[in-house]
Design a protein around this motif. Structure first.
Motif, PDB file in Angstrom:
ATOM      1  N   VAL A 142      43.204  24.737  32.383  1.00  0.00           N
ATOM      2  CA  VAL A 142      41.824  24.909  32.838  1.00  0.00           C
ATOM      3  C   VAL A 142      41.848  25.408  34.276  1.00  0.00           C
ATOM      4  O   VAL A 142      42.672  24.960  35.079  1.00  0.00           O
ATOM      5  N   GLU A 169      34.126  26.441  36.653  1.00  0.00           N
ATOM      6  CA  GLU A 169      35.041  25.934  35.629  1.00  0.00           C
ATOM      7  C   GLU A 169      35.344  27.069  34.651  1.00  0.00           C
ATOM      8  O   GLU A 169      34.436  27.716  34.159  1.00  0.00           O
ATOM      9  N   LEU A 171      37.536  28.044  31.176  1.00  0.00           N
ATOM     10  CA  LEU A 171      38.384  27.726  30.030  1.00  0.00           C
ATOM     11  C   LEU A 171      39.104  28.983  29.571  1.00  0.00           C
ATOM     12  O   LEU A 171      38.566  30.088  29.676  1.00  0.00           O
ATOM     13  N   LEU A 196      38.068  18.454  28.998  1.00  0.00           N
ATOM     14  CA  LEU A 196      38.230  19.855  29.373  1.00  0.00           C
ATOM     15  C   LEU A 196      39.647  20.338  29.066  1.00  0.00           C
ATOM     16  O   LEU A 196      39.842  21.440  28.529  1.00  0.00           O
TER      17      LEU A 196
END
Length: 210
Positions: A142, A169, A171, A196
């Motif tokens: 991540v 954030e 991904l 996450l």
């Protein structure tokens, strides 16, 4: 020397001004010294450690896989706190982004945040492209890009965003049309780091997030 005394005062005064009772400043680029029992002694009683900015490659060159590195992990294990700014934030992850933009140079970090790659000065220095590229090269991780005047406070497997700007954030590419997935987080937002990381691993394996 006078300049060394001034440097120590520069780094310690902001903490004493905020009521910290005891501070020891540690600094070396000598790995032999970083492996010396007397040098690391202050870390064995430390309740908190702050790592200042500079160049994360120098931090790693001096301290990774030394007694300092071992004692820093021990600080966390006994409930202490490790914080850092700029390079002191980047070195928290393993792997870490050493330099380069938009193509990052990736190297081992200190490994305080498993499954996470940290970048800093994110939007101010247009570093989101290099974090995206770093994730393409490190499946299952991540990305968390921290803006200036913003912090990520991690406790266990959760993290809180505090400050005036945002944390981005990211991904990795996965089942969502094979594209990375991004979310902007503001002051007061909370991240479940365990969830996450699980999503990142599943996406990298071509599995659905749920």
């Amino acid at each position: 020397r006078a300049d060394e005394d001034h440097a120590e005062e520069f780094y310690t005064t902001p903490w004493t001004d905020r009521g910290v009772q005891q501070i020891t400043m540690l600094h070396t680029r000598d790995r032999d010294l970083a492996d010396d029992e007397s040098f690391v002694e202050p870390l064995r009683d430390a309740t908190g450690v702050w790592v200042s900015g500079g160049a994360q490659a120098r931090i790693i060159a001096a301290y990774r896989d030394t007694l300092v590195h071992e004692e820093l992990h021990a600080v966390l294990k006994r409930g202490g706190v490790i914080g850092g700014t700029s390079a002191g934030a980047a070195m928290m992850s393993d792997p870490m982004i050493e330099r380069g933009n938009p193509e990052p140079e990736i190297s081992p970090g200190m490994g305080f945040l498993p499954g996470i790659i940290i970048d800093q000065h994110a939007r101010q220095r247009d570093r989101l492209p290099r974090l995206r590229n770093a994730l393409d090269r490190t499946p299952g991780y991540v990305g968390l890009a921290i803006d200036e005047k913003t912090a990520l406070i991690v406790q266990g497997t959760s993290a809180d965003v505090v400050g005036r700007a945002i944390v981005t954030e990211i991904l990795p590419a996965g089942d969502d049309n094979n594209e990375q997935q991004e979310r902007q987080l503001e002051h007061g937002d909370e991240i479940d780091l365990f969830d996450l990381s699980r999503k990142a691993v599943r996406r990298s394996a071509g599995l659905r997030d749920n």
